[in-house]
Design a protein around this motif. Structure first.
Motif, PDB file in Angstrom:
ATOM      1  N   ASN A 181       0.827  -1.206   0.000  1.00 50.59           N
ATOM      2  CA  ASN A 181       0.000   0.000   0.000  1.00 50.59           C
ATOM      3  C   ASN A 181       0.857   1.250   0.000  1.00 50.59           C
ATOM      4  OD1 ASN A 181      -2.461  -1.171  -0.095  1.00 50.59           O
ATOM      5  ND2 ASN A 181      -3.083  -0.678   2.001  1.00 50.59           N
ATOM      6  N   THR A 182       0.368   2.283  -0.697  1.00 47.04           N
ATOM      7  CA  THR A 182       1.012   3.589  -0.632  1.00 47.04           C
ATOM      8  C   THR A 182       0.752   4.234   0.722  1.00 47.04           C
ATOM      9  OG1 THR A 182       0.722   3.850  -3.011  1.00 47.04           O
ATOM     10  CG2 THR A 182       1.204   5.847  -1.730  1.00 47.04           C
ATOM     11  N   LEU A 183      -0.470   4.087   1.208  1.00 45.58           N
ATOM     12  CA  LEU A 183      -0.859   4.642   2.508  1.00 45.58           C
ATOM     13  C   LEU A 183      -0.968   3.515   3.523  1.00 45.58           C
ATOM     14  CD1 LEU A 183      -3.689   7.081   1.324  1.00 45.58           C
ATOM     15  CD2 LEU A 183      -1.268   7.592   1.695  1.00 45.58           C
ATOM     16  N   ASN A 184      -0.708   3.846   4.759  1.00 42.01           N
ATOM     17  CA  ASN A 184      -0.775   2.853   5.836  1.00 42.01           C
ATOM     18  C   ASN A 184      -2.224   2.718   6.306  1.00 42.01           C
ATOM     19  OD1 ASN A 184      -0.148   1.053   7.826  1.00 42.01           O
ATOM     20  ND2 ASN A 184       0.622   2.591   9.257  1.00 42.01           N
ATOM     21  N   THR A 185      -3.029   2.042   5.500  1.00 39.02           N
ATOM     22  CA  THR A 185      -4.456   1.905   5.808  1.00 39.02           C
ATOM     23  C   THR A 185      -4.929   0.462   5.774  1.00 39.02           C
ATOM     24  OG1 THR A 185      -4.982   2.284   3.476  1.00 39.02           O
ATOM     25  CG2 THR A 185      -5.000   4.209   4.936  1.00 39.02           C
ATOM     26  N   GLY A 186      -4.054  -0.463   6.067  1.00 42.06           N
ATOM     27  CA  GLY A 186      -4.478  -1.865   6.034  1.00 42.06           C
ATOM     28  C   GLY A 186      -4.435  -2.409   4.631  1.00 42.06           C
ATOM     29  N   GLY A 187      -5.579  -2.422   3.983  1.00 42.54           N
ATOM     30  CA  GLY A 187      -5.631  -2.873   2.598  1.00 42.54           C
ATOM     31  C   GLY A 187      -5.738  -4.373   2.456  1.00 42.54           C
ATOM     32  N   ARG A 219     -15.258  -4.463  -3.786  1.00 45.52           N
ATOM     33  CA  ARG A 219     -14.099  -3.574  -3.735  1.00 45.52           C
ATOM     34  C   ARG A 219     -12.856  -4.215  -4.341  1.00 45.52           C
ATOM     35  NH1 ARG A 219     -15.314  -1.780   2.509  1.00 45.52           N
ATOM     36  NH2 ARG A 219     -16.915  -0.207   2.056  1.00 45.52           N
TER      37      ARG A 219
END
Length: 553
Positions: free
Chosen positions: A314-320, A502
């Motif tokens: 992930n680019t962002l630290n949001t789980g994913g 999703r």
């Protein structure tokens, strides 16, 4: 005790501990082996893919009917470990070997109970056969009367048993015989009753054990399936060795890379196809004075495969995304109502695995006409095994047109029947004074009819064909796979549906980006591919589940 990767070393084959993740579906299915419900309750769990049936026995022999746990355990073991069995469908999101081992363990527990009940039947029944037959006839009539729709049938059935008991007491006091036969007649009346009380203690002890295992599997406590007969202790134990090999064969087939497409029923084991996105454009050289560099479908697939393995980054630290399983599949078409499947055989197959060079040949050559097809699949097992999301990608080249197709498949949770915990047996009765109010009264775990049923079945468990003919059997759906046979649709669960929908957008974009990169490297004009990809990228954001395999033609 040693622990390796979440597996506990017990008397039989290694099985995962109950507390392990992604095992909810496995243990829900395994709990059916310990249940004492009516066998016909499983008919409510039939899915849109397959339907199991209950074959009734002889109407006059209802006393030999099996309950759900007995029928399920016997049917699953016979179907999945029987000699010369048909091929099985993979149970994605579950471990079929664990379920089978619990079925074997439940059979062992019941076999120990039946051995004791057989001794009781011999000592208290067979030696006093006339009295046993009379009591069995009374209970059979009582059961038949109690099952009628008449509300007074229950009271009439109880009155019948009480009346016969009163006649038995009178017979004991004033028997028409004399000498030895008088005492034998009295014993023939009394000993089956004594045996019933003895059998009741045995049945209650076993029922408590089975219910504790049932509850433990669904509550997360550690419970293992003890199958000592699957571990040969010497080279001469051929039965144990055969069972061990059958379990190993079951695990190997579970890992097979061959699946079956059954038309509107989708890929068996993965669920129906709920969405499909296709990118198809002409292969035109980027430079008019040059030809494109030759490449194959496998080159595109290999690039897509490498990029799909990066989905959890992930680019962002949001789980994913969690780590996905990316595999090459060989898909064989079968009829919508096919009752059996046949797995590929030959030198290109090793332990149910189709070799890589054969997969490449299918990918590059078998794109039109008869034969198997190649798909690249990315699969997530979510919700502790209750949701299986699979995105399948195939690349074909016909004449000068390259087509990239991405399809979504989703398999929902196992039916709620398998996730229900054991409940205390009780009934509501009217209060003696406040008759307009009711109260709950606890019932015995094993009632009188159940004791008689188990005791009557016990001697016949040594010869299952006769017992099945008398009492009936559970017929499993074909082609059989433990996971999809009793799976619900995921669309009734809001968050499960969201997860399935999703997953489509990022997978589609990764697939298109990887494919376009290969095309650019080989001198293909990718302008039209890029425009079409942008259009599909917009369309997929409004994804909604539909029956993509049902064509209105």
């Amino acid at each position: 005790m040693t622990v390796d990767s979440g597996y506990a070393d017990i008397f039989g084959p290694q099985v995962p501990r109950t507390g392990d993740g992604d095992q909810t579906a496995t243990f829900a299915l395994a709990s059916a082996a310990y249940r004492d419900n009516d066998v016909k309750d499983i008919l409510a769990a039939n899915s849109e893919w397959h339907e199991s049936t209950v074959k009734d026995g002889r109407k006059w022999a209802r006393i030999f009917r099996p309950n759900l746990g007995e029928a399920f355990s016997g049917a699953v073991v016979a179907r999945m470990l029987g000699a010369g069995r048909k091929p099985l469908i993979q149970s994605f999101g579950a471990e079929p070997q664990v379920v089978v081992e619990h079925c074997l363990a439940a059979n062992n527990i019941r076999r120990d109970r039946d051995n004791l009940l057989t001794i009781v039947m011999v000592l208290c029944g067979l030696l006093f056969l006339p009295g046993l037959l009379i009591w069995l006839l009374v209970f059979q009539i009582r059961t038949t009367v109690a099952r009628t729709e008449n509300k007074q049938a229950g009271a009439l059935a109880t009155a019948l048993l009480v009346g016969v008991g009163a006649l038995a007491v009178i017979f004991l006091v004033r028997t028409p015989f004399g000498g030895f036969w008088a005492w034998y007649a009295r014993a023939a009346i009394v000993m089956p009753v004594v045996g019933w009380f003895w059998a009741k203690q045995i049945c209650e002890r076993t029922a408590t054990d089975l219910r504790e295992r049932w509850n433990s599997l669904l509550s997360g406590s550690s419970v293992g399936a003890k199958v000592p007969e699957a571990v040969p202790s010497s080279p001469r134990e051929t039965a144990a060795e055969q069972l061990r090999q059958s379990l190993a064969k079951l695990s190997a087939e579970q890992q097979s890379n061959s699946v079956f497409y059954a038309g509107p029923k989708g890929i068996l084991g993965m669920g129906t196809r709920w969405g499909s996105w296709q990118l198809a454009e002409d292969l035109v050289s980027r430079h008019p004075d040059r030809e494109i560099h030759p490449f194959r479908s496998w080159d595109v697939i290999r690039s897509i495969h490498d990029q799909l393995r990066m989905l959890e980054r992930n680019t962002l630290n949001t789980g994913g995304f969690p780590k996905a399983s990316v595999r090459h599949w060989v898909v064989t078409p079968v009829g919508e109502n096919a009752k059996a499947v046949s797995r590929p055989e030959g030198t290109d197959v090793d332990a149910y695995q189709i070799k890589t060079h054969a997969i490449q040949d299918i990918c590059n050559k078998q794109q039109f006409g008869a034969g198997d097809r190649h798909y690249l699949g990315v699969q997530w097992t979510l919700w502790d095994g209750q949701l299986v999301i699979t995105m399948m990608i195939t690349v074909t080249v016909l004449h000068e047109t390259l087509r990239i197709e991405v399809t979504g498949h989703a398999l929902g949770p196992v039916h709620s029947l398998f996730t229900s915990k054991p409940e205390a047996k009780e009934k509501e009765v009217a209060k003696s004074l406040k008759f307009w109010e009711t109260r709950k009264v606890k019932l015995p775990l094993v009632d009188a009819d159940e004791v008689v049923r188990l005791a009557a079945r016990a001697p016949l468990t040594w010869y299952p064909p006769l017992l099945n003919w008398l009492g009936g059997t559970l017929t499993l759906p074909e082609p059989f796979g433990l996971r999809h046979a009793w799976a619900d649709k995921p669309w009734r669960h809001r968050f499960m549906a969201d997860d399935a929908l999703r997953a489509a957008t990022p997978v589609l974009r990764v697939v298109h980006a990887a494919a376009i990169r290969v095309l650019e490297e080989n001198g293909v004009n990718t302008e039209k591919f890029g425009n079409r990809s942008a259009f599909l990228s917009t369309a997929v954001q409004d994804a909604s589940p539909r029956k993509a395999d049902v064509y209105d033609a």
